[in-house]
Write a protein that holds these residues in place. Structure first.
Motif, mmCIF file in Angstrom:
data_model
loop_
_atom_site.group_PDB
_atom_site.id
_atom_site.type_symbol
_atom_site.label_atom_id
_atom_site.label_comp_id
_atom_site.label_asym_id
_atom_site.label_seq_id
_atom_site.Cartn_x
_atom_site.Cartn_y
_atom_site.Cartn_z
ATOM 1 N N ALA A 48 0.855 -1.185 0.000
ATOM 2 C CA ALA A 48 0.000 0.000 0.000
ATOM 3 C C ALA A 48 0.890 1.234 0.000
ATOM 4 C CB ALA A 48 -0.903 0.000 1.227
ATOM 5 N N GLU A 49 0.478 2.254 -0.750
ATOM 6 C CA GLU A 49 1.300 3.463 -0.883
ATOM 7 C C GLU A 49 1.634 4.101 0.461
ATOM 8 O OE1 GLU A 49 -0.260 7.271 -2.712
ATOM 9 O OE2 GLU A 49 1.011 6.544 -4.347
ATOM 10 N N GLY A 50 0.713 4.004 1.424
ATOM 11 C CA GLY A 50 0.944 4.598 2.735
ATOM 12 C C GLY A 50 1.732 3.717 3.673
ATOM 13 N N ALA A 51 2.125 2.540 3.194
ATOM 14 C CA ALA A 51 2.904 1.599 4.007
ATOM 15 C C ALA A 51 3.784 0.784 3.070
ATOM 16 C CB ALA A 51 1.971 0.691 4.807
ATOM 17 N N CYS A 52 4.749 1.465 2.442
ATOM 18 C CA CYS A 52 5.548 0.793 1.404
ATOM 19 C C CYS A 52 7.049 0.921 1.654
ATOM 20 C CB CYS A 52 5.187 1.328 0.019
ATOM 21 S SG CYS A 52 5.443 3.102 -0.198
ATOM 22 N N PRO A 53 7.527 0.428 2.778
ATOM 23 C CA PRO A 53 8.954 0.581 3.098
ATOM 24 C C PRO A 53 9.889 -0.099 2.107
ATOM 25 C CG PRO A 53 7.879 -0.971 4.592
ATOM 26 C CD PRO A 53 6.796 -0.293 3.836
ATOM 27 N N ILE A 54 9.496 -1.254 1.581
ATOM 28 C CA ILE A 54 10.386 -1.944 0.647
ATOM 29 C C ILE A 54 10.466 -1.174 -0.668
ATOM 30 C CG2 ILE A 54 10.829 -4.100 -0.584
ATOM 31 C CD1 ILE A 54 9.384 -5.597 1.630
ATOM 32 N N VAL A 55 9.335 -0.651 -1.120
ATOM 33 C CA VAL A 55 9.320 0.152 -2.340
ATOM 34 C C VAL A 55 10.156 1.419 -2.147
ATOM 35 C CG1 VAL A 55 7.871 1.467 -3.951
ATOM 36 C CG2 VAL A 55 7.055 -0.719 -3.044
ATOM 37 N N ALA A 56 9.953 2.076 -1.005
ATOM 38 C CA ALA A 56 10.655 3.337 -0.736
ATOM 39 C C ALA A 56 12.114 3.139 -0.355
ATOM 40 C CB ALA A 56 9.933 4.098 0.376
ATOM 41 N N GLY A 57 12.445 1.945 0.123
ATOM 42 C CA GLY A 57 13.812 1.677 0.536
ATOM 43 C C GLY A 57 14.151 2.221 1.903
ATOM 44 N N GLU A 58 13.126 2.495 2.712
ATOM 45 C CA GLU A 58 13.361 2.985 4.064
ATOM 46 C C GLU A 58 12.159 2.672 4.951
ATOM 47 O OE1 GLU A 58 14.012 7.165 3.629
ATOM 48 O OE2 GLU A 58 11.915 7.608 3.245
ATOM 49 N N VAL A 59 12.408 2.559 6.239
ATOM 50 C CA VAL A 59 11.332 2.269 7.194
ATOM 51 C C VAL A 59 10.279 3.366 7.133
ATOM 52 C CG1 VAL A 59 10.778 2.053 9.658
ATOM 53 C CG2 VAL A 59 12.833 0.956 8.727
ATOM 54 N N CYS A 60 9.020 2.938 7.149
ATOM 55 C CA CYS A 60 7.897 3.885 7.182
ATOM 56 C C CYS A 60 7.488 4.053 8.640
ATOM 57 C CB CYS A 60 6.734 3.330 6.346
ATOM 58 S SG CYS A 60 5.267 4.356 6.339
ATOM 59 N N GLU A 61 7.764 5.215 9.197
ATOM 60 C CA GLU A 61 7.572 5.436 10.629
ATOM 61 C C GLU A 61 6.105 5.431 11.048
ATOM 62 O OE1 GLU A 61 9.843 5.349 12.753
ATOM 63 O OE2 GLU A 61 11.656 5.595 11.556
ATOM 64 N N ARG A 62 5.217 5.948 10.196
ATOM 65 C CA ARG A 62 3.794 6.003 10.537
ATOM 66 C C ARG A 62 2.967 5.462 9.374
ATOM 67 N NH1 ARG A 62 5.276 5.932 14.791
ATOM 68 N NH2 ARG A 62 5.222 7.468 16.486
ATOM 69 N N PRO A 63 2.950 4.146 9.202
ATOM 70 C CA PRO A 63 2.217 3.572 8.075
ATOM 71 C C PRO A 63 0.718 3.810 8.202
ATOM 72 C CG PRO A 63 2.907 1.852 9.595
ATOM 73 C CD PRO A 63 3.584 3.111 10.044
ATOM 74 N N GLU A 64 0.077 4.146 7.081
ATOM 75 C CA GLU A 64 -1.362 4.384 7.052
ATOM 76 C C GLU A 64 -1.943 3.820 5.763
ATOM 77 O OE1 GLU A 64 -3.347 5.439 9.283
ATOM 78 O OE2 GLU A 64 -1.953 6.244 10.769
ATOM 79 N N THR A 65 -2.976 3.004 5.879
ATOM 80 C CA THR A 65 -3.680 2.463 4.721
ATOM 81 C C THR A 65 -4.979 1.810 5.168
ATOM 82 O OG1 THR A 65 -3.617 0.816 2.925
ATOM 83 C CG2 THR A 65 -2.299 0.331 4.872
ATOM 84 N N VAL A 66 -5.964 1.786 4.261
ATOM 85 C CA VAL A 66 -7.221 1.079 4.556
ATOM 86 C C VAL A 66 -6.988 -0.424 4.599
ATOM 87 C CG1 VAL A 66 -8.675 2.866 3.535
ATOM 88 C CG2 VAL A 66 -7.890 0.963 2.106
ATOM 89 N N ALA A 67 -5.904 -0.869 3.983
ATOM 90 C CA ALA A 67 -5.579 -2.301 3.937
ATOM 91 C C ALA A 67 -4.833 -2.676 5.210
ATOM 92 C CB ALA A 67 -4.744 -2.599 2.697
ATOM 93 N N THR A 68 -5.584 -2.831 6.302
ATOM 94 C CA THR A 68 -4.965 -2.981 7.624
ATOM 95 C C THR A 68 -4.027 -4.183 7.729
ATOM 96 O OG1 THR A 68 -6.927 -4.171 8.412
ATOM 97 C CG2 THR A 68 -6.833 -1.790 8.817
ATOM 98 N N ALA A 69 -4.283 -5.233 6.969
ATOM 99 C CA ALA A 69 -3.448 -6.432 7.061
ATOM 100 C C ALA A 69 -2.028 -6.197 6.569
ATOM 101 C CB ALA A 69 -4.082 -7.579 6.276
#
Length: 355
Positions: free
Chosen positions: A222-243
């Motif tokens: 999910a765009e709001g929780a995409c650490p592998i895509v971004a190449g860095e830890v996402c500190e505050r992930p947000e997405t409707v796809a809770t899983a």
């Protein structure tokens, strides 16, 4: 009479780290449908055969059951009396169910306010001691790791190597059904255990000569929780796809290896794309999955729009990780109100265009 399905540990015992004395803690998980797309595949290209691996019909309604049957079987073999996990929902349901099946206690740590009611209700119904932590999934995972290191409890998150062993059996089932490996395999990526385990399964079948090729792995975050895509830890992930609302995947490195070795790709999809895919899967294929599951179809559409499959004669397997009833609030929120009609035959027939 055909032999009844015994669950994944017994069926694939020769491929798993079990012996004759390993207890089979099972709810007859696995053997899930591989459903050929009748409608959506056309959007990917004329030469594409698309299959959905519908994991929502496992006993607790998600793919997590495959890993949990192995984790609990080995935990009981090793004498565990309590299991613990961090979860955004699906893991908690599976851990609680299989712990109960094994006759031992389960403890679940959930991020407060970020778990769909359908998943939380399952963990509670199965009798888990459930704590809602003031933090996100990554905070919960750090806590359970620390607890497992200091106290006699069995950690059953995907950090547990037996989880991946159980989950790899989905790749075996796909190959057994198709009598080959697919050319591409698409799936949502959250904590990255599933993409790791599928690649493990395909690799083992390939090395043993059961199949003559391995698929390119296509992972979608999910765009709001995409650490592998971004190449860095996402500190505050947000997405409707809770899983898949995870900012620092436990199996990040293994997922990266799977993508690299398979010649695959990982991409991000927006919440809007995920929800559109969620509606299309139920409305056009008759397959009701949770929003996170729909990331696999959303991602395939995105790649197709870029011409990724253009001119390809290929077979694609796409994992739908959980059932739509895992997130009943979302389903209700997106549903249309039923039309009002009088209790009158002629009027109802006219409204339906039958008269």
């Amino acid at each position: 009479m055909a032999r009844a399905w015994p669950g994944v540990v017994e069926h694939y015992a020769e491929w798993l780290p079990v012996t004759g004395v390993t207890p089979r803690i099972t709810l007859l998980e696995g053997n899930t449908p591989l459903i050929r797309s009748e409608h959506l595949a056309q959007r990917l290209g004329d030469g594409v055969a698309l299959y959905f691996k519908y994991e929502g019909v496992n006993p607790t309604c998600s793919f997590k059951d495959r890993g949990m049957t192995m984790a609990l079987s080995k935990a009981v073999e090793e004498g565990a009396k309590v299991t613990i996990c961090a979860s955004t929902g699906n893991t908690s349901a599976a851990a609680a169910a299989y712990s109960t099946r094994a006759g031992i206690e389960s403890v679940v740590l959930l991020p407060d306010g970020y778990v769909a009611l359908g998943k939380l209700a399952q963990a509670l119904a199965y009798g888990a001691r459930t704590l809602a932590i003031d933090g996100d999934f990554d905070d919960c995972l750090a806590l359970v790791k620390a607890i497992a290191e200091s106290y006699p409890v069995a950690l059953v998150n995907s950090l547990n190597p037996y989880r991946l062993q159980g989950q790899k059996t989905a790749a075996f089932e796909i190959c057994d059904r198709l009598e080959r490996a697919p050319d591409f395999h698409a799936l949502p990526v959250g904590n990255a255990g599933n993409i790791t385990s599928y690649w493990m399964g395909y690799t083992e079948y390939h090395e043993a000569g059961v199949v003559d090729a391995r698929p390119a792995m296509l992972g979608f975050q999910a765009e709001g929780a995409c650490p592998i895509v971004a190449g860095e830890v996402c500190e505050r992930p947000e997405t409707v796809a809770t899983a898949i609302r995870i900012g620092n995947p436990a199996r990040w490195q293994e997922a990266a290896t799977a993508l690299d070795e398979s010649g695959g790709r990982i991409e991000a999809v927006t919440d809007e794309e995920i929800l559109e895919a969620y509606r299309e899967l139920s409305g056009e294929e008759g397959i009701f999955c949770e929003p996170a599951s729909a990331a696999s179809w959303a991602g395939l559409k995105k790649l197709a729009a870029e011409g990724f499959f253009e001119g390809e004669e290929c077979t694609i397997a796409a994992t739908l990780t959980g059932h739509g009833l895992k997130d009943p609030d979302r389903a209700v929120e997106m549903a249309e109100e039923p039309e009002k009609a009088p209790n009158d035959l002629e009027t109802v027939a006219k409204m339906l265009g039958l008269a």
